[in-house]
Design an enzyme around this catalytic site. Structure first.
Site, mmCIF file in Angstrom:
data_model
loop_
_atom_site.group_PDB
_atom_site.id
_atom_site.type_symbol
_atom_site.label_atom_id
_atom_site.label_comp_id
_atom_site.label_asym_id
_atom_site.label_seq_id
_atom_site.Cartn_x
_atom_site.Cartn_y
_atom_site.Cartn_z
ATOM 1 N N GLY A 1 0.802 -1.218 0.000
ATOM 2 C CA GLY A 1 0.000 0.000 0.000
ATOM 3 C C GLY A 1 0.834 1.268 0.000
ATOM 4 O O GLY A 1 2.034 1.239 -0.248
ATOM 5 N N HIS B 1 4.291 1.388 -8.064
ATOM 6 C CA HIS B 1 3.277 0.341 -7.914
ATOM 7 C C HIS B 1 2.308 0.358 -9.105
ATOM 8 O O HIS B 1 1.928 -0.683 -9.638
ATOM 9 C CB HIS B 1 2.426 0.584 -6.661
ATOM 10 C CG HIS B 1 3.163 0.519 -5.357
ATOM 11 N ND1 HIS B 1 3.371 1.616 -4.561
ATOM 12 C CD2 HIS B 1 3.723 -0.526 -4.709
ATOM 13 C CE1 HIS B 1 4.023 1.260 -3.466
ATOM 14 N NE2 HIS B 1 4.257 -0.036 -3.523
ATOM 15 N N SER C 1 7.682 3.943 -1.033
ATOM 16 C CA SER C 1 6.773 4.454 0.001
ATOM 17 C C SER C 1 7.583 5.091 1.129
ATOM 18 O O SER C 1 7.111 5.983 1.821
ATOM 19 C CB SER C 1 5.917 3.320 0.566
ATOM 20 O OG SER C 1 5.280 2.624 -0.482
#
Ligand code: AMP
Length: 278
Positions: free
Chosen positions: A28, A34, A183
Protein backbone atom coordinates in the site's frame (compact mmCIF):
# COMPACT_ATOMS: atom_id res chain seq x y z
CA UNK A 1 -13.86 -2.54 -8.49
CA UNK A 2 -14.62 -4.90 -5.64
CA UNK A 3 -12.79 -4.76 -2.31
CA UNK A 4 -12.65 -7.81 -0.02
CA UNK A 5 -10.95 -8.68 3.23
CA UNK A 6 -11.62 -12.34 4.02
CA UNK A 7 -10.14 -15.24 2.06
CA UNK A 8 -13.59 -16.75 1.57
CA UNK A 9 -14.90 -13.52 -0.04
CA UNK A 10 -11.73 -13.31 -2.12
CA UNK A 11 -12.25 -16.87 -3.45
CA UNK A 12 -15.92 -16.23 -4.22
CA UNK A 13 -15.12 -13.23 -6.43
CA UNK A 14 -11.89 -14.68 -7.83
CA UNK A 15 -13.56 -17.75 -9.33
CA UNK A 16 -15.69 -15.61 -11.65
CA UNK A 17 -12.87 -13.37 -12.89
CA UNK A 18 -12.10 -13.92 -16.58
CA UNK A 19 -8.60 -15.34 -17.10
CA UNK A 20 -5.77 -14.64 -17.32
CA UNK A 21 -5.70 -13.15 -13.83
CA UNK A 22 -2.77 -10.89 -12.86
CA UNK A 23 -1.85 -10.25 -9.22
CA UNK A 24 0.09 -7.24 -7.95
CA UNK A 25 1.12 -7.72 -4.30
CA UNK A 26 1.77 -4.44 -2.45
CA UNK A 27 2.09 -3.01 1.04
CA UNK A 28 0.00 0.00 0.00
CA UNK A 29 0.74 3.74 0.16
CA UNK A 30 0.82 3.44 -3.59
CA UNK A 31 3.03 5.52 -5.86
CA UNK A 32 3.63 5.49 -9.65
CA UNK A 33 6.07 2.56 -9.24
CA UNK A 34 3.28 0.34 -7.91
CA UNK A 35 0.88 1.70 -10.52
CA UNK A 36 3.29 0.80 -13.34
CA UNK A 37 2.96 -2.83 -12.19
CA UNK A 38 -0.83 -2.50 -12.17
CA UNK A 39 -0.77 -1.03 -15.70
CA UNK A 40 1.49 -3.85 -16.95
CA UNK A 41 -0.89 -6.40 -15.41
CA UNK A 42 -3.87 -4.69 -17.08
CA UNK A 43 -2.04 -4.78 -20.41
CA UNK A 44 -1.30 -8.52 -20.17
CA UNK A 45 -4.32 -9.87 -18.25
CA UNK A 46 -8.11 -9.72 -18.55
CA UNK A 47 -8.46 -9.39 -14.76
CA UNK A 48 -6.26 -7.55 -12.27
CA UNK A 49 -6.12 -8.27 -8.54
CA UNK A 50 -4.12 -6.06 -6.16
CA UNK A 51 -3.36 -7.03 -2.58
CA UNK A 52 -2.58 -4.44 0.09
CA UNK A 53 -1.01 -5.85 3.22
CA UNK A 54 1.78 -4.54 5.44
CA UNK A 55 3.18 -7.94 6.33
CA UNK A 56 4.45 -7.88 9.93
CA UNK A 57 6.74 -10.91 9.59
CA UNK A 58 9.02 -9.29 7.02
CA UNK A 59 9.93 -6.46 9.41
CA UNK A 60 12.66 -6.88 12.02
CA UNK A 61 11.93 -5.94 15.66
CA UNK A 62 13.78 -2.61 15.26
CA UNK A 63 12.24 -1.82 11.88
CA UNK A 64 9.41 0.47 10.79
CA UNK A 65 6.37 -1.87 10.83
CA UNK A 66 4.46 0.41 13.23
CA UNK A 67 5.24 3.62 11.38
CA UNK A 68 5.06 2.26 7.81
CA UNK A 69 2.89 4.76 5.87
CA UNK A 70 -0.69 3.65 5.27
CA UNK A 71 -3.56 5.30 3.37
CA UNK A 72 -6.13 2.77 2.18
CA UNK A 73 -8.72 5.35 0.91
CA UNK A 74 -6.06 6.99 -1.30
CA UNK A 75 -4.89 3.58 -2.53
CA UNK A 76 -8.42 2.50 -3.46
CA UNK A 77 -9.02 5.73 -5.38
CA UNK A 78 -5.82 5.21 -7.40
CA UNK A 79 -6.54 1.53 -8.08
CA UNK A 80 -10.08 2.32 -9.24
CA UNK A 81 -8.67 4.87 -11.72
CA UNK A 82 -6.25 2.24 -13.02
CA UNK A 83 -9.06 -0.21 -13.78
CA UNK A 84 -8.35 -2.82 -11.11
CA UNK A 85 -11.05 -5.49 -10.75
CA UNK A 86 -10.45 -6.78 -7.25
CA UNK A 87 -8.57 -5.41 -4.24
CA UNK A 88 -7.77 -7.79 -1.42
CA UNK A 89 -6.93 -6.31 1.97
CA UNK A 90 -5.94 -9.39 4.00
CA UNK A 91 -6.42 -9.37 7.76
CA UNK A 92 -3.65 -10.57 10.07
CA UNK A 93 -5.93 -12.96 12.00
CA UNK A 94 -6.36 -14.90 8.78
CA UNK A 95 -2.85 -14.52 7.41
CA UNK A 96 -1.28 -15.52 10.73
CA UNK A 97 -3.89 -17.54 12.64
CA UNK A 98 -3.15 -18.16 16.33
CA UNK A 99 -0.46 -20.84 16.63
CA UNK A 100 0.97 -20.08 13.17
CA UNK A 101 4.13 -22.11 12.54
CA UNK A 102 4.40 -22.86 8.81
CA UNK A 103 7.07 -20.93 6.91
CA UNK A 104 8.54 -20.82 3.43
CA UNK A 105 12.30 -20.34 3.37
CA UNK A 106 14.50 -19.85 0.32
CA UNK A 107 17.87 -20.65 1.82
CA UNK A 108 20.90 -19.40 -0.07
CA UNK A 109 19.34 -16.52 -1.97
CA UNK A 110 18.02 -15.16 1.34
CA UNK A 111 21.36 -15.31 3.13
CA UNK A 112 23.12 -12.37 1.42
CA UNK A 113 22.58 -8.62 0.87
CA UNK A 114 19.12 -7.64 2.18
CA UNK A 115 18.76 -11.04 3.83
CA UNK A 116 22.03 -10.65 5.70
CA UNK A 117 21.23 -7.12 6.87
CA UNK A 118 17.59 -7.90 7.63
CA UNK A 119 17.54 -11.38 9.21
CA UNK A 120 14.20 -13.10 8.71
CA UNK A 121 13.06 -10.58 6.08
CA UNK A 122 12.86 -13.04 3.19
CA UNK A 123 11.33 -15.74 5.39
CA UNK A 124 8.46 -13.28 5.93
CA UNK A 125 8.35 -12.28 2.25
CA UNK A 126 8.47 -15.84 0.89
CA UNK A 127 5.77 -16.98 3.31
CA UNK A 128 3.33 -14.15 2.66
CA UNK A 129 3.84 -14.24 -1.11
CA UNK A 130 3.20 -18.00 -1.13
CA UNK A 131 0.00 -17.41 0.85
CA UNK A 132 -1.10 -14.65 -1.55
CA UNK A 133 -0.42 -16.96 -4.51
CA UNK A 134 -2.32 -19.92 -3.05
CA UNK A 135 -5.30 -17.74 -2.12
CA UNK A 136 -5.55 -15.75 -5.38
CA UNK A 137 -4.25 -18.43 -7.78
CA UNK A 138 -3.08 -15.84 -10.34
CA UNK A 139 -1.81 -16.75 -13.80
CA UNK A 140 0.83 -14.02 -13.57
CA UNK A 141 2.21 -11.97 -10.69
CA UNK A 142 4.00 -8.64 -11.04
CA UNK A 143 7.02 -7.45 -9.05
CA UNK A 144 9.41 -4.50 -9.32
CA UNK A 145 13.09 -4.71 -10.25
CA UNK A 146 13.52 -2.11 -7.45
CA UNK A 147 13.54 -5.11 -5.07
CA UNK A 148 15.88 -7.21 -7.20
CA UNK A 149 16.71 -9.84 -4.58
CA UNK A 150 13.02 -10.25 -3.79
CA UNK A 151 12.30 -11.07 -7.44
CA UNK A 152 14.96 -13.80 -7.39
CA UNK A 153 13.68 -15.26 -4.12
CA UNK A 154 10.12 -15.33 -5.48
CA UNK A 155 11.12 -16.86 -8.83
CA UNK A 156 13.02 -19.55 -6.89
CA UNK A 157 10.08 -20.43 -4.65
CA UNK A 158 7.71 -20.60 -7.62
CA UNK A 159 10.07 -23.13 -9.25
CA UNK A 160 10.76 -25.10 -6.09
CA UNK A 161 7.11 -25.35 -5.04
CA UNK A 162 5.91 -26.00 -8.64
CA UNK A 163 3.46 -23.12 -8.44
CA UNK A 164 1.56 -22.69 -11.73
CA UNK A 165 2.15 -19.01 -12.41
CA UNK A 166 4.52 -16.72 -14.24
CA UNK A 167 6.53 -13.99 -12.49
CA UNK A 168 6.82 -10.73 -14.42
CA UNK A 169 9.48 -8.24 -13.34
CA UNK A 170 8.87 -4.58 -14.19
CA UNK A 171 11.46 -1.77 -14.42
CA UNK A 172 12.14 0.63 -11.52
CA UNK A 173 10.19 3.90 -11.68
CA UNK A 174 12.23 6.91 -10.66
CA UNK A 175 11.74 10.56 -9.71
CA UNK A 176 13.15 13.11 -12.17
CA UNK A 177 16.42 13.28 -10.22
CA UNK A 178 16.86 9.50 -10.38
CA UNK A 179 15.70 8.56 -6.87
CA UNK A 180 13.84 5.24 -7.07
CA UNK A 181 10.21 5.74 -6.00
CA UNK A 182 9.48 4.15 -2.63
CA UNK A 183 6.77 4.45 0.00
CA UNK A 184 9.63 5.12 2.45
CA UNK A 185 10.78 8.29 0.61
CA UNK A 186 8.20 10.24 2.67
CA UNK A 187 10.42 9.67 5.73
CA UNK A 188 13.24 11.79 4.24
CA UNK A 189 13.63 15.35 5.51
CA UNK A 190 14.37 18.01 2.84
CA UNK A 191 18.17 17.74 3.22
CA UNK A 192 18.10 13.94 3.11
CA UNK A 193 15.80 14.07 0.09
CA UNK A 194 18.35 16.26 -1.68
CA UNK A 195 21.14 13.78 -0.92
CA UNK A 196 19.23 10.58 -1.73
CA UNK A 197 19.76 10.61 -5.54
CA UNK A 198 23.41 9.76 -4.81
CA UNK A 199 22.34 6.08 -4.89
CA UNK A 200 21.37 6.26 -8.54
CA UNK A 201 24.30 8.54 -9.40
CA UNK A 202 26.70 5.97 -7.94
CA UNK A 203 25.04 3.12 -9.87
CA UNK A 204 25.11 5.12 -13.10
CA UNK A 205 28.76 6.12 -12.57
CA UNK A 206 29.67 2.43 -12.23
CA UNK A 207 27.66 1.65 -15.36
CA UNK A 208 29.49 4.37 -17.32
CA UNK A 209 32.86 3.05 -16.09
CA UNK A 210 31.84 -0.51 -17.05
CA UNK A 211 30.74 0.62 -20.52
CA UNK A 212 34.06 2.42 -20.94
CA UNK A 213 35.99 -0.76 -20.18
CA UNK A 214 36.29 -1.04 -16.38
CA UNK A 215 35.31 -4.66 -15.77
CA UNK A 216 36.91 -5.29 -12.37
CA UNK A 217 34.23 -5.96 -9.76
CA UNK A 218 36.31 -4.56 -6.89
CA UNK A 219 36.97 -1.32 -8.78
CA UNK A 220 33.28 -0.92 -9.56
CA UNK A 221 32.33 -1.45 -5.90
CA UNK A 222 35.04 1.01 -4.84
CA UNK A 223 33.82 3.64 -7.28
CA UNK A 224 30.24 3.43 -5.92
CA UNK A 225 31.44 3.44 -2.31
CA UNK A 226 33.62 6.54 -2.77
CA UNK A 227 30.79 8.39 -4.43
CA UNK A 228 28.27 7.60 -1.68
CA UNK A 229 30.75 8.37 1.08
CA UNK A 230 31.24 11.84 -0.41
CA UNK A 231 27.63 12.60 0.58
CA UNK A 232 27.74 13.65 4.26
CA UNK A 233 24.19 12.53 5.14
CA UNK A 234 24.62 9.04 3.64
CA UNK A 235 25.72 5.99 5.65
CA UNK A 236 26.49 2.94 3.54
CA UNK A 237 25.12 -0.45 4.64
CA UNK A 238 26.40 -2.39 1.67
CA UNK A 239 27.69 -1.87 -1.84
CA UNK A 240 27.52 -5.00 -3.96
CA UNK A 241 28.62 -6.23 -7.35
CA UNK A 242 27.16 -9.72 -7.48
CA UNK A 243 26.27 -12.58 -9.77
CA UNK A 244 22.87 -11.83 -11.36
CA UNK A 245 21.48 -15.26 -10.47
CA UNK A 246 23.15 -16.43 -7.27
CA UNK A 247 23.85 -12.97 -5.79
CA UNK A 248 27.29 -14.13 -4.66
CA UNK A 249 29.85 -11.30 -4.65
CA UNK A 250 32.09 -11.20 -7.71
CA UNK A 251 35.77 -10.36 -7.95
CA UNK A 252 38.03 -9.77 -10.94
CA UNK A 253 36.75 -9.14 -14.46
CA UNK A 254 33.00 -9.47 -15.06
CA UNK A 255 30.78 -9.35 -18.13
CA UNK A 256 27.50 -9.07 -16.26
CA UNK A 257 26.53 -8.26 -12.68
CA UNK A 258 23.84 -6.89 -10.40
CA UNK A 259 25.04 -3.71 -8.73
CA UNK A 260 23.08 -3.04 -5.57
CA UNK A 261 23.19 -0.66 -2.64
CA UNK A 262 21.62 -0.10 0.75
CA UNK A 263 22.21 3.32 2.25
CA UNK A 264 20.83 5.05 5.34
CA UNK A 265 19.83 8.70 5.55
CA UNK A 266 19.10 9.31 9.21
CA UNK A 267 16.60 6.58 10.16
CA UNK A 268 15.56 5.96 6.56
CA UNK A 269 17.03 2.99 4.75
CA UNK A 270 16.98 3.13 0.94
CA UNK A 271 17.93 0.46 -1.60
CA UNK A 272 18.55 0.59 -5.33
CA UNK A 273 20.15 -1.53 -8.03
CA UNK A 274 21.20 -1.69 -11.66
CA UNK A 275 22.06 -4.62 -13.93
CA UNK A 276 25.28 -4.47 -15.95
CA UNK A 277 25.77 -6.35 -19.21
CA UNK A 278 23.36 -8.32 -21.42
P1 AMP B 1 5.95 -2.65 -1.68
O1 AMP B 1 4.61 -2.01 -1.49
O2 AMP B 1 7.10 -1.79 -1.32
O3 AMP B 1 6.02 -4.04 -1.10
O4 AMP B 1 6.10 -2.87 -3.25
C1 AMP B 1 5.15 -3.62 -3.97
C2 AMP B 1 5.71 -3.93 -5.34
O5 AMP B 1 6.00 -2.71 -6.03
C3 AMP B 1 7.04 -4.70 -5.25
O6 AMP B 1 7.07 -5.69 -6.27
C4 AMP B 1 8.06 -3.63 -5.52
O7 AMP B 1 9.26 -4.13 -6.08
C5 AMP B 1 7.33 -2.75 -6.50
N1 AMP B 1 7.91 -1.41 -6.51
C6 AMP B 1 8.19 -0.63 -5.43
N2 AMP B 1 8.79 0.51 -5.82
C7 AMP B 1 8.89 0.44 -7.16
C8 AMP B 1 9.41 1.32 -8.17
N3 AMP B 1 9.96 2.49 -7.84
N4 AMP B 1 9.34 0.94 -9.45
C9 AMP B 1 8.78 -0.26 -9.79
N5 AMP B 1 8.27 -1.13 -8.91
C10 AMP B 1 8.32 -0.78 -7.61
Amino acid sequence: MITVESISDLRKIRKDLPPPVGLVPTMGYLHPGHLSLVDKAAEQCRSVVVSIYVNPTQFGPQEDFGSYPRDIPMDLELLEKHGVDLVWIPQSVEMYPPGFQTWVMVDELSSVLEGEKRPGHFKGVATIVTKLFTAVEPDKAYFGQKDAQQTLVIKRLVLDLNLPLEIIVCPTKREDDGLAMSSRNVYLNPDERKSAPVLYRALKAAEVAFNEGESDANQLRELMLTMIQSEPLATVEYVSCADVETLQELSGPINEALLSLAVRFGNTRLIDNLKLGN
